[in-house]
Scaffold this active site. Structure first.
Site, PDB file in Angstrom:
ATOM      1  N   ARG A  11       0.625  -1.125  -0.122  1.00 14.92           N
ATOM      2  CA  ARG A  11       0.150   0.114   0.194  1.00 14.92           C
ATOM      3  C   ARG A  11       1.231   0.894   0.076  1.00 14.92           C
ATOM      4  NH1 ARG A  11      -4.594   0.238   4.689  1.00 14.92           N
ATOM      5  NH2 ARG A  11      -4.358  -2.303   3.794  1.00 14.92           N
ATOM      6  N   SER A  38      -8.090   0.268   0.268  1.00 12.89           N
ATOM      7  CA  SER A  38      -8.648  -0.373   1.865  1.00 12.89           C
ATOM      8  C   SER A  38      -9.771   1.295   2.746  1.00 12.89           C
ATOM      9  CB  SER A  38      -8.465  -1.315   2.689  1.00 12.89           C
ATOM     10  OG  SER A  38      -8.857  -1.295   3.724  1.00 12.89           O
ATOM     11  N   HIS A  39      -9.883   1.601   3.697  1.00 16.58           N
ATOM     12  CA  HIS A  39      -9.909   2.314   3.899  1.00 16.58           C
ATOM     13  C   HIS A  39      -9.000   3.726   4.032  1.00 16.58           C
ATOM     14  CE1 HIS A  39      -7.477   0.906   6.839  1.00 16.58           C
ATOM     15  NE2 HIS A  39      -6.906   2.007   8.030  1.00 16.58           N
ATOM     16  N   LYS A  53      -4.068  -6.325  -2.066  1.00 17.51           N
ATOM     17  CA  LYS A  53      -4.217  -7.332  -1.466  1.00 17.51           C
ATOM     18  C   LYS A  53      -4.038  -8.632  -1.751  1.00 17.51           C
ATOM     19  CE  LYS A  53      -7.083  -5.016   1.894  1.00 17.51           C
ATOM     20  NZ  LYS A  53      -8.579  -4.170   2.221  1.00 17.51           N
ATOM     21  N   ASP A 113     -16.571  -0.371   4.754  1.00 20.29           N
ATOM     22  CA  ASP A 113     -15.046   0.912   4.411  1.00 20.29           C
ATOM     23  C   ASP A 113     -14.743   0.400   2.610  1.00 20.29           C
ATOM     24  OD1 ASP A 113     -14.407  -2.276   4.248  1.00 20.29           O
ATOM     25  OD2 ASP A 113     -12.104  -1.573   4.622  1.00 20.29           O
ATOM     26  N   ASP A 119     -13.779  -1.070   0.732  1.00 21.47           N
ATOM     27  CA  ASP A 119     -13.425  -2.457  -0.212  1.00 21.47           C
ATOM     28  C   ASP A 119     -14.108  -3.069   0.493  1.00 21.47           C
ATOM     29  OD1 ASP A 119     -11.344  -2.304   2.138  1.00 21.47           O
ATOM     30  OD2 ASP A 119     -10.363  -4.166   0.564  1.00 21.47           O
ATOM     31  N   ASP A 130     -14.551  -4.665   3.368  1.00 19.68           N
ATOM     32  CA  ASP A 130     -14.359  -6.047   4.390  1.00 19.68           C
ATOM     33  C   ASP A 130     -14.475  -5.439   5.476  1.00 19.68           C
ATOM     34  OD1 ASP A 130     -11.898  -4.543   4.645  1.00 19.68           O
ATOM     35  OD2 ASP A 130     -10.606  -5.968   3.630  1.00 19.68           O
ATOM     36  N   ARG A 131     -14.968  -4.233   5.886  1.00 19.66           N
ATOM     37  CA  ARG A 131     -14.797  -4.035   7.400  1.00 19.66           C
ATOM     38  C   ARG A 131     -16.391  -3.660   7.351  1.00 19.66           C
ATOM     39  NH1 ARG A 131     -11.770  -0.380   9.820  1.00 19.66           N
ATOM     40  NH2 ARG A 131     -11.475   0.313   7.734  1.00 19.66           N
ATOM     41  N   HIS A 175     -13.020  -6.204  11.114  1.00 19.53           N
ATOM     42  CA  HIS A 175     -13.250  -7.007  10.012  1.00 19.53           C
ATOM     43  C   HIS A 175     -13.599  -8.396  10.979  1.00 19.53           C
ATOM     44  CE1 HIS A 175     -10.106  -5.471   6.884  1.00 19.53           C
ATOM     45  NE2 HIS A 175      -9.646  -4.648   8.076  1.00 19.53           N
TER      46      HIS A 175
END
Length: 470
Positions: free
Chosen positions: A21, A109-110, A119, A245, A247, A249-250, A332
């Protein structure tokens, strides 16, 4: 885009513990994505021929990085299956659904809009730690002069993914009213299809994918991002609100009274049906979680285990131990019970809604939250510390605590237990920050814990952040 024939050195700061990242245009470029594709394809199958799924989130930089990544994979001889725009867990699903060898998700992501990254998963295990370091070394090496040519095809999986999510609905026909906020992130690409598969009334906010995130930053752990959701829950008279978030996943959760349920509180609720189905099972939670959660898992007959923060690290630990459930304060949530063991906020939302719909009349998230034991704690405190310094700071603090004879859990950073409760300090693996949290039974105890945390920082030569100033 330059051809990295002689190898390509990735910026060292982008090689994180459990993903890659960086900041687009500063530490991350299309050339990096192409070099990563070449390295990843060779790493998975040195002679070529690996089947690799590739997906992307909705950031403005993601299409170009996706194209470059795919080019590199093809140059390494991979058979690329492009699953397109969607949440990260859809990419994880695609690897299993298509029986692929590996997968890469282009996502920031966030993180802020100018960040992006990757990822990765190899078959059913996450790519992290030493694997990411190895990819960095491989990218810097000159690739074979005549690599095998790979192939690319477009392979949509959204319908199969949504069918799989809805397959585990177990709440019957009870019609909940739910407000969803994907925050213009990648979850928005599939959310309409999911709500159409569920009973109840569903209201979607910010439901168009927009990489500028015009409504608010997509981070459901930040209360400032939840004001719109809270207002909509009140306006609609909803049973609860769900936030995601960037993407997908949260998961963030708001009860019908507009109160936030933090990650450990969500996990404490989800543990009840899972432990009923798996008596005595192990449940994993990261070091930031409240002691209330660990006590609740034990009271339900489960075996709580405190683990390091990090989605890849937790997935690996779940696979090692066979734990059916795990979670982080960051939202997560990982189900191996009836699912695949990866972090999927949309799947967790389906399981949460099914659980709530199955409760007796009059029982709600609000009543369940009211019944939880109360501790006094800080939110997650985050303050800047350069990437080049943050781990050295932690080493100094850990050594000082050891010399003082403090009671320390060093699974991830330091979690220091005292008669007042506990305080935690760890270095973030995704950002140039230190992360802290304190929890006590009393307000006075919390003040003493905050003071102890401040003392430890000062002794390590770190200026006291404003959030800990007296």
């Amino acid at each position: 885009m330059p051809d990295p024939e002689g190898g390509h050195a990735l910026h060292p700061t982008i090689l994180r513990e459990y993903d890659i990242r960086g900041i687009v245009g500063e530490t991350l470029s299309a050339a990096d994505a192409r070099a990563l594709g070449r390295a990843f394809g060779r790493w998975v199958a040195p002679g070529g021929g690996a089947t690799v799924c590739v997906g992307r989130d909705g950031r403005l930089s993601s299409p170009a990085l996706d194209d470059a990544l795919v080019l590199g994979l093809v140059e390494a001889g991979a058979r690329v299956r492009r699953v397109g725009l969607g949440p990260t867990p859809m990419l994880y699903f695609a690897v299993r659904h298509l029986a692929a060898d590996a997968g890469i998700m282009v996502t920031g992501s966030h993180n802020p809009p100018d960040h992006n990254g990757f990822k990765m998963t190899r078959a059913e295990r996450p790519v992290y730690g030493a694997d990411i370091a190895a990819l960095g070394r491989l990218a810097a090496e000159a690739p074979p002069s005549t690599p095998p040519a790979g192939t690319v095809d477009e392979t949509p999986v959204a319908d199969a993914y949504l069918d799989r999510l809805a397959a585990d609905w177990d709440g019957g026909d009870r019609a909940l009213t739910v407000v969803w906020d994907p925050g213009n992130g990648a979850a928005a690409a599939v959310l309409e299809g999911l709500t159409a598969r569920l009973p109840g009334r569903h209201v979607v906010l910010n439901g168009a994918v927009d990489g500028t995130f015009p409504a608010h930053h997509p981070d459901p752990t930040d209360p400032e991002t939840l004001h719109q959701l809270r207002a909509a829950v009140a306006q609609e008279g909803a049973d609860l609100g769900l936030a995601f978030d960037g993407d997908g996943d949260r998961l963030g959760v708001i009860d019908g009274q507009g109160r936030i349920l933090w990650g450990d509180q969500i996990l404490a609720l989800l543990a009840e049906p899972v432990l009923a189905a798996h008596p005595g099972a192990l449940v994993l939670a990261d070091v930031k979680a409240s002691q209330v959660l660990f006590d609740r898992i034990a009271a339900l007959g489960g075996r709580p285990e405190m683990v390091r923060t990090g989605h890849s690290l937790i997935k690996a630990r779940m696979a090692e131990t066979g734990a059916p459930l795990a979670g982080e304060m960051s939202g997560h949530l990982f189900f191996a019970d009836r699912y695949y063991g990866f972090d999927d906020a949309l799947y967790a939302a389906v399981r949460l809604l099914g659980m709530v719909a199955g409760w007796p009349a009059g029982e709600t998230l609000a009543t369940r939250l009211d019944a939880m034991p109360r501790r006094v704690n800080t939110p997650e405190l985050r303050f800047p510390c350069p990437d080049a310094e943050k781990f050295a700071v932690m080493d100094r603090i850990r050594a000082r605590l050891r010399a003082e004879g403090a009671t320390v859990c060093a699974v991830d950073g330091v979690r220091v237990s005292t008669p007042d409760g506990w305080w935690l300090l760890r270095a973030s693996n995704t950002q140039a920050v230190l992360v802290a949290r304190c929890e006590s039974d009393t307000a006075a105890g919390l003040m003493r814990l905050r003071a102890a945390l401040g003392t430890a920082l000062r002794a390590a030569g770190v200026p006291l952040p404003d959030v800990l100033a007296p």
